[in-house]
Every structure is written in C-alpha cells, then in structure tokens.
Design an enzyme around this catalytic site. Sequence first.
Site, PDB file in Angstrom:
ATOM      1  N   CYS A  90      -0.306 -26.804   5.788  1.00  0.00           N
ATOM      2  CA  CYS A  90      -1.470 -25.861   5.145  1.00  0.00           C
ATOM      3  C   CYS A  90      -2.223 -27.116   4.139  1.00  0.00           C
ATOM      4  O   CYS A  90      -2.050 -27.538   3.370  1.00  0.00           O
ATOM      5  CB  CYS A  90      -1.033 -24.854   4.327  1.00  0.00           C
ATOM      6  SG  CYS A  90      -2.546 -24.627   2.919  1.00  0.00           S
TER       7      CYS A  90
ATOM      8  N   CYS B 222      -3.381 -26.802   0.785  1.00  0.00           N
ATOM      9  CA  CYS B 222      -3.095 -26.719   0.043  1.00  0.00           C
ATOM     10  C   CYS B 222      -2.816 -28.242  -0.419  1.00  0.00           C
ATOM     11  O   CYS B 222      -2.500 -28.615  -1.520  1.00  0.00           O
ATOM     12  CB  CYS B 222      -2.179 -26.040   0.272  1.00  0.00           C
ATOM     13  SG  CYS B 222      -2.686 -24.378   1.131  1.00  0.00           S
ATOM     14  N   ASP B 223      -2.231 -29.450   0.619  1.00  0.00           N
ATOM     15  CA  ASP B 223      -1.153 -30.431  -0.009  1.00  0.00           C
ATOM     16  C   ASP B 223      -2.277 -31.238   0.374  1.00  0.00           C
ATOM     17  O   ASP B 223      -1.674 -33.016   0.380  1.00  0.00           O
ATOM     18  CB  ASP B 223      -0.103 -30.264   1.174  1.00  0.00           C
ATOM     19  CG  ASP B 223       0.576 -28.955   0.650  1.00  0.00           C
ATOM     20  OD1 ASP B 223       0.986 -28.552  -0.336  1.00  0.00           O
ATOM     21  OD2 ASP B 223       1.800 -28.633   1.447  1.00  0.00           O
TER      22      ASP B 223
END
Length: 305
Positions: A132, A135-136
């Site tokens: 992701c 997200c990261d």
Amino acid sequence: MVREVVIIGSGPAGYTAALYTARANLAPKVYAGSLSGGQLMLTTDVENYPGFPEGIMGPDLMESFRKQAERFGAEVVNDDVTEVDLSGEPFVVKTARETVETRALIISTGAKARMLGIESEERLLGHGVSTCATCDGYFFRGEEIAIVGGGDSAMEEATFLTKFANKVTVIHRRDSLRASKIMQQRAVDNPKIEFRWNSVVEEVLEDGDGKVRGIQVRNVENDEKSEIALKGLFIAVGHTPNTQIFEGQVELHDNGYMKTFEGSRTSVEGVFACGDVQDFTYRQAVTAAGSGCMAALDAERWLAH
Ligand code: NAP
C-alpha cells in the site's frame, strides 16, 4: 432462532457495521474468520487513520475496533464461513461448526493483495515490503525504493512514491506496460522513475535488523541476476476480492468484486456489502469503515420495513 443480522468479515468495514448494528439493538453475529482483523493485521504503523495523531499499529487498531463492537453486544467468533445460501429468506450461513439463519446479511470479506509468492516477501511484509503506497510511502522519505507491476496501480503508486523517495525503480516482468497510456506517460516522464524491463524479483534481502536492504532481480530474457540496494519494496500486482463463496448468488463485476447499488445494497434484497469486497477504487481503512456504517444503516432500514 433466526438472527436479525449476520456480518461476515472483520476488517474496518465489518467491525464498523457490527458497532452500528449492535448499537441499534440488532445483536449482530460477526464471523471474523480464523485470521480476524483483515488487511491491517499485516501492516505496522497506520498514520492515516483519523483520530490517532501519533499513528497506531494496524493490529492494535483492529483490536480496538473489535472491543468497541463487542462492548455494545456484537457476538464475534473467529470462524470462517464456508458456505452461504441466499436463495430465499431467511439466508443461511454455514461454518465448520454451525449453521445460522439470518434476516439480513452484511458481507465485508475484503480483498487480498496479490503477492509474488516468495518467502522473503512474506517475512518482510510491514518491515520494508508493502502492498500500500498510500499507507507506507511516507516512511521512505529520501530513500531508494522499487515497485513491482505494470498496471495502473503500479504506475499511479510509482508516481505518488516519487513525492517521498529519491528514486523509484519499476520492475516489470514484460517489456510493455498494461497501464493506460496516460498513466504510463506520467511515469515515463518522471525523472525519479527508472524502469527495469523483463525482470522479476527473486529475493528480498534483509539487513541485520530484520529490515529490507535490497532485492535480487532476474532478467527473464537472459537469466542475468543483479542486486539493487533499497529500503522499500512495494508490490502492486493487483488484488483479489474474497467473493468466492458468493459466486453465482450475488452479482459480481467482471473483475470479481461485488456489485453494490444505492449505497451498500447488492443484487439480493437484504444482502449488503461494504469495504474492499466491493471497492476497487479507494481501498482505505477509513473508507471501508465509512461503508460499513452505510451497510449497517441500510440493513437497519431494510429490517424495519
Ligand atoms: P492489473 O491491471 O491486474 O495489473 C497487474 C500488473 O501486475 C500487471 O502488469 C501484471 O503483469 C503484473 N503482475 C501480476 N502478477 C505478477 C507477478 N506474480 N509477478 C510480477 N508481476 C505481476 O492490476 P492493477 O494495476 O492493480 O489494476 C486493477 C484495476 O484497477 C485495473 O482495471 C486498473 O485499470 C484499475 N486502476 C485504475 C486506476 C486509475 O485509473 N486511477 C488506478 C489503479 C487501478 P502483466 O502486465 O504481465 O500481466
């Protein structure tokens, strides 16, 4: 006894649906699955879930979701649903241990990120390997990273990741991309993105601290192997929605995701879907939670009629 609501799945969507239906006095039963908690159980820090200014660990967040739903009377069991019968009311839900009947059903079985299928990628997931970018990406400011895949997701995420990383190498198994022309062009024009064609990741290399230090790549044309030093590897080779047990009973899109109409309604009246099982666009914990709330309210209204 026929239940009012059964919920299948225990990611942000399922637990939010459980919280709302529990608070509406519908005493939901939640089949959380043997690997309860969904995709956030596979991540470490979650920094984009609103309400946690310092961030929170994915498993801790899911534990809180569960406790909050249970506090209002949701009955959560870690069983996998093996079969459903949606041909008539009440609907029938089966696990290895029991069969229950329910008036309304909320499906929140999520999706799985496809992986490459190598052992080191599983071991380092959440420690430098990610599925992701949204997200990261932020964790790789100023670093070199790579992304695997040649579709729209890989191009979109590669472009997004250049906001943080100094260099992004796209590793693709063929010499042409599957992505749409506009997404391809954007990535090709980006000076921070480099392409490794006809290449596959054979191994994710670990440093002494259990983090990623690089990857071993093989050129599939000449079998030549090489190493790339980097801190992060993003996998963007697609997702598979968990819709297998509903095939033939609920309408699905061609890509296997569940069709929803007017909020969370599916093609079967009384059956609602929320979260990643029906969302191939946003795929965020907060959007999944929001759609879980919608499914709970839709189910509640439907039951009231
Ligand atoms: P996708 O289109 O299925 O692309 C997956 C990519 O991963 C392909 O390039 C494929 O290679 C590669 N791949 C698959 N398995 C692999 C493996 N084991 N090892 C190495 N490479 C592998 O998936 P997606 O990019 O996630 O897109 C899914 C859908 O969402 C598509 O319809 C896409 O258009 C859409 N989408 C749209 C947008 C947008 O418009 N903004 C953004 C993201 C996604 P091959 O090409 O060789 O098969």
